[in-house]
Design an enzyme around this catalytic site. Sequence first.
Site, mmCIF file in Angstrom:
data_model
loop_
_atom_site.group_PDB
_atom_site.id
_atom_site.type_symbol
_atom_site.label_atom_id
_atom_site.label_comp_id
_atom_site.label_asym_id
_atom_site.label_seq_id
_atom_site.Cartn_x
_atom_site.Cartn_y
_atom_site.Cartn_z
ATOM 1 N N GLY A 225 0.802 -1.231 0.000
ATOM 2 C CA GLY A 225 0.000 0.000 0.000
ATOM 3 C C GLY A 225 0.829 1.273 0.000
ATOM 4 N N CYS A 226 1.835 1.333 -0.891
ATOM 5 C CA CYS A 226 2.776 2.472 -0.868
ATOM 6 C C CYS A 226 2.422 3.569 -1.871
ATOM 7 C CB CYS A 226 4.193 1.983 -1.143
ATOM 8 S SG CYS A 226 4.754 0.832 0.106
ATOM 9 N N GLY B 88 1.606 4.391 3.755
ATOM 10 C CA GLY B 88 2.519 3.471 3.065
ATOM 11 C C GLY B 88 3.666 4.198 2.397
ATOM 12 N N SER C 99 -6.133 -0.433 13.377
ATOM 13 C CA SER C 99 -6.799 0.851 13.639
ATOM 14 C C SER C 99 -7.281 0.822 15.084
ATOM 15 C CB SER C 99 -8.007 0.982 12.709
ATOM 16 O OG SER C 99 -8.825 2.066 13.107
ATOM 17 N N TYR D 266 -15.818 -1.783 8.044
ATOM 18 C CA TYR D 266 -14.368 -1.525 8.135
ATOM 19 C C TYR D 266 -13.837 -1.954 9.509
ATOM 20 C CZ TYR D 266 -10.041 1.144 8.735
ATOM 21 O OH TYR D 266 -8.758 1.520 9.008
HETATM 22 N N1 LIG Z 1 -6.007 7.268 7.651
HETATM 23 C C1 LIG Z 1 -6.469 6.871 8.820
HETATM 24 O O1 LIG Z 1 -7.021 7.651 9.608
HETATM 25 C C2 LIG Z 1 -6.287 5.431 9.242
HETATM 26 C C3 LIG Z 1 -6.561 5.105 10.575
HETATM 27 C C4 LIG Z 1 -6.387 3.801 11.017
HETATM 28 C C5 LIG Z 1 -5.914 2.847 10.138
HETATM 29 N N2 LIG Z 1 -5.653 3.167 8.828
HETATM 30 C C6 LIG Z 1 -5.136 2.085 7.971
HETATM 31 O O2 LIG Z 1 -3.880 2.475 7.451
HETATM 32 C C7 LIG Z 1 -3.627 1.783 6.246
HETATM 33 C C8 LIG Z 1 -3.184 2.772 5.183
HETATM 34 O O3 LIG Z 1 -4.254 3.650 4.928
HETATM 35 P P1 LIG Z 1 -4.068 5.181 4.535
HETATM 36 O O4 LIG Z 1 -4.839 5.963 5.501
HETATM 37 O O5 LIG Z 1 -2.648 5.483 4.321
HETATM 38 O O6 LIG Z 1 -4.928 5.219 3.176
HETATM 39 P P2 LIG Z 1 -4.515 5.177 1.638
HETATM 40 O O7 LIG Z 1 -3.661 6.340 1.325
HETATM 41 O O8 LIG Z 1 -5.810 5.013 0.919
HETATM 42 O O9 LIG Z 1 -3.638 3.871 1.488
HETATM 43 C C9 LIG Z 1 -4.183 2.595 1.272
HETATM 44 C C10 LIG Z 1 -3.238 1.818 0.405
HETATM 45 O O10 LIG Z 1 -3.736 0.483 0.243
HETATM 46 C C11 LIG Z 1 -3.605 0.135 -1.129
HETATM 47 N N3 LIG Z 1 -4.490 -0.929 -1.547
HETATM 48 C C12 LIG Z 1 -5.842 -0.929 -1.592
HETATM 49 N N4 LIG Z 1 -6.291 -2.094 -2.070
HETATM 50 C C13 LIG Z 1 -5.206 -2.855 -2.332
HETATM 51 C C14 LIG Z 1 -5.008 -4.164 -2.839
HETATM 52 N N5 LIG Z 1 -6.036 -4.971 -3.180
HETATM 53 N N6 LIG Z 1 -3.743 -4.637 -2.988
HETATM 54 C C15 LIG Z 1 -2.693 -3.853 -2.671
HETATM 55 N N7 LIG Z 1 -2.810 -2.601 -2.185
HETATM 56 C C16 LIG Z 1 -4.056 -2.115 -2.017
HETATM 57 C C17 LIG Z 1 -3.914 1.436 -1.853
HETATM 58 O O11 LIG Z 1 -3.469 1.331 -3.172
HETATM 59 P P3 LIG Z 1 -4.226 1.911 -4.467
HETATM 60 O O12 LIG Z 1 -3.589 3.214 -4.728
HETATM 61 O O13 LIG Z 1 -3.946 0.929 -5.532
HETATM 62 O O14 LIG Z 1 -5.697 2.002 -4.131
HETATM 63 C C18 LIG Z 1 -3.129 2.419 -1.000
HETATM 64 O O15 LIG Z 1 -1.778 2.422 -1.383
HETATM 65 C C19 LIG Z 1 -4.921 1.053 5.895
HETATM 66 O O16 LIG Z 1 -4.821 -0.298 6.290
HETATM 67 C C20 LIG Z 1 -5.956 1.780 6.734
HETATM 68 O O17 LIG Z 1 -7.065 0.974 7.039
HETATM 69 C C21 LIG Z 1 -5.832 4.436 8.366
#
Ligand SMILES: NC(=O)c1ccc[n+]([C@@H]2O[C@H](COP(=O)([O-])OP(=O)(O)OC[C@H]3O[C@@H](n4cnc5c(N)ncnc54)[C@H](OP(=O)(O)O)[C@@H]3O)[C@@H](O)[C@H]2O)c1
Length: 296
Positions: free
Chosen positions: A3-4, A9, A137, A150
């Site tokens: 997820g980079c 990521g 989370s 979620y």
């Molecule tokens: N932001 C928050 O407040 C928060 C809080 C708690 C936990 N989290 C967790 O933190 C992690 C990262 O989230 P983020 O907030 O940084 O959001 P983000 O920017 O949307 O990052 C999510 C990443 O996951 C990738 N992804 C989605 N589906 C995939 C698949 N089938 N195979 C491989 N990669 C995939 C996305 O790639 P694409 O570009 O291809 O879609 C993106 O790079 C997630 O697990 C999220 O649930 C976030």
Amino acid sequence: MTGCSSGFGELIARTLARDGHHVFATMREVGSRNAGHASALRAWATELGARIDVLEPDVTSDSSVHAAADEMLRQAARIVVLVNNAGVAASGPLEAFSLEQVEALFGLNAFGPLRVSAAVLPTMRGQRSGLIVFVTSTLGRVLPRRGGLYASTKWALEGLAESLHYEVVRFGIDVAIVEPGSFPTPATSKAMQAQRAHIVAAYSDRAAQPRRVVDPARAPPDPQEVADAIKVLVDLPHGQRPLRTVAGAVFTEGVAEYNAAYERTRDHLAAVLQRPDQAMTWTPAQAAPPRRQSGP
Ligand SMILES: NC(=O)c1ccc[n+]([C@@H]2O[C@H](COP(=O)([O-])OP(=O)(O)OC[C@H]3O[C@@H](n4cnc5c(N)ncnc54)[C@H](OP(=O)(O)O)[C@@H]3O)[C@@H](O)[C@H]2O)c1
């Protein structure tokens, strides 16, 4: 690490690369949708003299994860750390998601990290070292009188990660769960929307539920905090890494204390399991249902 393309990521990849690690940053659709993100990451690394290779697994696909793991192992003799970060949020009441959507989100958020971990575990077991990080989370720990799809996937991931921890520690492998609070990343804009609009409408009074008010004068939390928390875990020696780390200051209140209370209960039950008078397995006679008394 997975997820980079954006959010945590990308920051985790840069942070670990800056620290001297050879990072395999993974993202989907490197040749199209994420081409810009991939080339920006590569260019940044080249300028800094850091090592980042971009691989393209979709964490929901066995063949794609195995191809990426093979390529990584062709280039690197050892795997120091796997960061399971990829994940997607979801919006809407549970009833309004089709079962296909439910399965897809569990497939991505919960089973995806398990699939990627299984792809690197034989190597980590062989080298008798390694760290597997799971980004869950605070919603994967506590439901603030609302939950949803979620949060449920993250609860599942918490269980899988903690179970894996107990199983792989004997091979010198650490598992660390990182629980971010709320951070401004693209996650909200990429969230899965519940498919059945008429059911969403039936729950529309949910909008009237009190929501947390964001103070516009307060600086939003910096997602780099999550990358820094992961760097701390990577830098700690084997055996000294905490199982759970709460990251951030927004929507994290009380979760570390909850985790500490959970550990006390866990350790108490683990001690109970050791007591012969508290056996958890039953003889066939003990397990048999009580016989019905036949009539007079
Ligand atoms: N932001 C928050 O407040 C928060 C809080 C708690 C936990 N989290 C967790 O933190 C992690 C990262 O989230 P983020 O907030 O940084 O959001 P983000 O920017 O949307 O990052 C999510 C990443 O996951 C990738 N992804 C989605 N589906 C995939 C698949 N089938 N195979 C491989 N990669 C995939 C996305 O790639 P694409 O570009 O291809 O879609 C993106 O790079 C997630 O697990 C999220 O649930 C976030």
